[in-house]
Scaffold this motif. Structure first.
Motif, mmCIF file in Angstrom:
data_model
loop_
_atom_site.group_PDB
_atom_site.id
_atom_site.type_symbol
_atom_site.label_atom_id
_atom_site.label_comp_id
_atom_site.label_asym_id
_atom_site.label_seq_id
_atom_site.Cartn_x
_atom_site.Cartn_y
_atom_site.Cartn_z
ATOM 1 N N LEU A 6 0.848 -1.185 0.000
ATOM 2 C CA LEU A 6 0.000 0.000 0.000
ATOM 3 C C LEU A 6 0.885 1.235 0.000
ATOM 4 O O LEU A 6 1.992 1.216 0.547
ATOM 5 C CB LEU A 6 -0.895 0.035 1.247
ATOM 6 C CG LEU A 6 -1.940 -1.058 1.380
ATOM 7 C CD1 LEU A 6 -2.673 -0.915 2.713
ATOM 8 C CD2 LEU A 6 -2.928 -1.014 0.227
ATOM 9 N N LEU A 7 0.384 2.288 -0.621
ATOM 10 C CA LEU A 7 1.082 3.553 -0.568
ATOM 11 C C LEU A 7 1.160 3.973 0.893
ATOM 12 O O LEU A 7 0.147 4.015 1.591
ATOM 13 C CB LEU A 7 0.356 4.612 -1.391
ATOM 14 C CG LEU A 7 1.005 5.995 -1.417
ATOM 15 C CD1 LEU A 7 2.418 5.932 -2.009
ATOM 16 C CD2 LEU A 7 0.144 6.964 -2.205
ATOM 17 N N THR A 8 2.361 4.248 1.352
ATOM 18 C CA THR A 8 2.594 4.581 2.750
ATOM 19 C C THR A 8 3.235 5.957 2.843
ATOM 20 O O THR A 8 4.196 6.249 2.130
ATOM 21 C CB THR A 8 3.510 3.535 3.410
ATOM 22 O OG1 THR A 8 2.893 2.246 3.276
ATOM 23 C CG2 THR A 8 3.753 3.836 4.868
ATOM 24 N N PHE A 9 2.672 6.785 3.704
ATOM 25 C CA PHE A 9 3.223 8.105 3.964
ATOM 26 C C PHE A 9 3.874 8.119 5.335
ATOM 27 O O PHE A 9 3.325 7.558 6.287
ATOM 28 C CB PHE A 9 2.120 9.175 3.935
ATOM 29 C CG PHE A 9 1.548 9.407 2.568
ATOM 30 C CD1 PHE A 9 2.130 10.322 1.709
ATOM 31 C CD2 PHE A 9 0.435 8.707 2.148
ATOM 32 C CE1 PHE A 9 1.606 10.538 0.445
ATOM 33 C CE2 PHE A 9 -0.091 8.917 0.894
ATOM 34 C CZ PHE A 9 0.487 9.828 0.034
ATOM 35 N N VAL A 10 5.031 8.745 5.435
ATOM 36 C CA VAL A 10 5.664 9.011 6.717
ATOM 37 C C VAL A 10 5.805 10.530 6.801
ATOM 38 O O VAL A 10 6.442 11.152 5.954
ATOM 39 C CB VAL A 10 7.047 8.340 6.842
ATOM 40 C CG1 VAL A 10 7.721 8.729 8.154
ATOM 41 C CG2 VAL A 10 6.927 6.829 6.723
ATOM 42 N N ILE A 11 5.167 11.093 7.817
ATOM 43 C CA ILE A 11 5.163 12.539 8.012
ATOM 44 C C ILE A 11 5.643 12.791 9.435
ATOM 45 O O ILE A 11 5.179 12.126 10.369
ATOM 46 C CB ILE A 11 3.748 13.110 7.799
ATOM 47 C CG1 ILE A 11 3.235 12.713 6.414
ATOM 48 C CG2 ILE A 11 3.740 14.622 7.989
ATOM 49 C CD1 ILE A 11 1.750 12.839 6.242
ATOM 50 N N TYR A 12 6.550 13.717 9.603
ATOM 51 C CA TYR A 12 7.114 13.895 10.932
ATOM 52 C C TYR A 12 7.404 15.361 11.244
ATOM 53 O O TYR A 12 7.583 16.190 10.354
ATOM 54 C CB TYR A 12 8.376 13.049 11.116
ATOM 55 C CG TYR A 12 9.427 13.235 10.047
ATOM 56 C CD1 TYR A 12 10.438 14.164 10.190
ATOM 57 C CD2 TYR A 12 9.405 12.453 8.891
ATOM 58 C CE1 TYR A 12 11.400 14.324 9.209
ATOM 59 C CE2 TYR A 12 10.365 12.603 7.915
ATOM 60 C CZ TYR A 12 11.364 13.542 8.074
ATOM 61 O OH TYR A 12 12.317 13.695 7.099
ATOM 62 N N CYS A 73 -5.226 3.041 1.191
ATOM 63 C CA CYS A 73 -5.764 2.010 0.297
ATOM 64 C C CYS A 73 -5.825 2.519 -1.148
ATOM 65 O O CYS A 73 -5.778 3.727 -1.406
ATOM 66 C CB CYS A 73 -7.142 1.556 0.770
ATOM 67 S SG CYS A 73 -8.438 2.776 0.516
ATOM 68 N N GLU A 74 -5.930 1.587 -2.069
ATOM 69 C CA GLU A 74 -5.936 1.904 -3.504
ATOM 70 C C GLU A 74 -7.062 2.868 -3.873
ATOM 71 O O GLU A 74 -6.868 3.782 -4.673
ATOM 72 C CB GLU A 74 -6.044 0.614 -4.316
ATOM 73 C CG GLU A 74 -5.889 0.819 -5.809
ATOM 74 C CD GLU A 74 -4.523 1.371 -6.203
ATOM 75 O OE1 GLU A 74 -4.468 2.195 -7.151
ATOM 76 O OE2 GLU A 74 -3.529 1.000 -5.587
ATOM 77 N N LYS A 75 -8.223 2.687 -3.297
ATOM 78 C CA LYS A 75 -9.367 3.571 -3.582
ATOM 79 C C LYS A 75 -9.029 5.014 -3.233
ATOM 80 O O LYS A 75 -9.303 5.940 -3.994
ATOM 81 C CB LYS A 75 -10.591 3.104 -2.800
ATOM 82 C CG LYS A 75 -11.795 3.997 -2.937
ATOM 83 C CD LYS A 75 -12.933 3.508 -2.061
ATOM 84 C CE LYS A 75 -14.020 4.546 -2.010
ATOM 85 N NZ LYS A 75 -14.475 4.819 -0.663
ATOM 86 N N ASP A 76 -8.424 5.213 -2.060
ATOM 87 C CA ASP A 76 -8.068 6.561 -1.648
ATOM 88 C C ASP A 76 -6.908 7.125 -2.458
ATOM 89 O O ASP A 76 -6.840 8.336 -2.698
ATOM 90 C CB ASP A 76 -7.757 6.593 -0.154
ATOM 91 C CG ASP A 76 -9.004 6.407 0.690
ATOM 92 O OD1 ASP A 76 -10.112 6.727 0.208
ATOM 93 O OD2 ASP A 76 -8.881 5.940 1.828
ATOM 94 N N VAL A 77 -5.994 6.270 -2.892
ATOM 95 C CA VAL A 77 -4.901 6.727 -3.749
ATOM 96 C C VAL A 77 -5.467 7.281 -5.052
ATOM 97 O O VAL A 77 -5.045 8.335 -5.527
ATOM 98 C CB VAL A 77 -3.893 5.589 -4.032
ATOM 99 C CG1 VAL A 77 -2.905 5.993 -5.124
ATOM 100 C CG2 VAL A 77 -3.157 5.200 -2.766
ATOM 101 N N ARG A 78 -6.460 6.602 -5.610
ATOM 102 C CA ARG A 78 -7.077 7.075 -6.855
ATOM 103 C C ARG A 78 -7.779 8.410 -6.662
ATOM 104 O O ARG A 78 -7.888 9.200 -7.600
ATOM 105 C CB ARG A 78 -8.055 6.031 -7.396
ATOM 106 C CG ARG A 78 -7.374 4.820 -8.010
ATOM 107 C CD ARG A 78 -8.345 3.939 -8.779
ATOM 108 N NE ARG A 78 -9.475 3.500 -7.991
ATOM 109 C CZ ARG A 78 -9.542 2.381 -7.267
ATOM 110 N NH1 ARG A 78 -8.496 1.580 -7.235
ATOM 111 N NH2 ARG A 78 -10.618 2.059 -6.586
ATOM 112 N N ALA A 79 -8.266 8.688 -5.464
ATOM 113 C CA ALA A 79 -8.978 9.935 -5.184
ATOM 114 C C ALA A 79 -8.034 11.075 -4.797
ATOM 115 O O ALA A 79 -8.471 12.209 -4.615
ATOM 116 C CB ALA A 79 -10.001 9.706 -4.072
ATOM 117 N N LYS A 80 -6.759 10.794 -4.718
ATOM 118 C CA LYS A 80 -5.767 11.786 -4.291
ATOM 119 C C LYS A 80 -5.736 12.971 -5.259
ATOM 120 O O LYS A 80 -5.880 12.812 -6.468
ATOM 121 C CB LYS A 80 -4.412 11.090 -4.216
ATOM 122 C CG LYS A 80 -3.202 11.976 -4.321
ATOM 123 C CD LYS A 80 -1.934 11.177 -4.305
ATOM 124 C CE LYS A 80 -1.389 11.069 -5.706
ATOM 125 N NZ LYS A 80 0.012 10.722 -5.780
#
Length: 95
Positions: A6-12, A73-80
Motif C-alpha cells: 500500500l502507498l505509505t506516507f511518513v510525516i514527521y 488504500c488503492e481507492k483513496d490513492v485514486r482519489a488523491k
C-alpha cells in the motif's frame, strides 16, 4: 510471501536536527521518496511498514517529536489530489 503493498506516507515533526536526519535516512533505507521537507511516501507491505515503524520509534527514542506512518488504500490513492505551484524559471534566476 509478501502481502499487498500500500502507498505509505511518513510525516514527521522533530525538533532535533540529528534525529530528523536519521528519520529521513531510515525512510530512504525503505525505498521511500521525499515528497516534502518532512514527508516521504512509497509502497510497503504490512511487514515492512511494521519494521519501519519500529525503526522510526527507536530512532525518535525520547526526543521531542511526532512521526505518523499512514497506509493508504488503492481507492483513496485514486482519489488523491496533488496541487503544485512550481516557481517559474525566471523568478528562480532573479530570486
Amino acid at each position: 510471501m509478501r502481502g499487498q503493498e500500500l502507498l505509505t506516507f511518513v510525516i514527521y515533526d522533530i525538533v532535533d536536527d540529528l534525529v530528523r536526519g536519521r528519520v529521513a535516512n531510515t525512510c530512504k533505507d525503505y525505498g521511500l521518496e521525499r515528497i516534502q521537507y518532512s514527508a516521504f511516501s512509497g509502497s510497503l507491505d504490512s511487514t515492512r511498514r511494521a519494521e519501519l515503524a519500529t525503526r522510526l520509534s527507536d530512532t525518535l527514542g525520547t526526543e521531542i517529536g511526532k512521526i505518523l506512518v499512514l497506509a493508504v488504500c488503492e481507492k483513496d490513492v485514486r482519489a488523491k489530489r496533488e496541487l503544485i505551484n512550481a516557481p517559474k524559471a525566471e523568478a528562480r534566476a532573479h530570486g
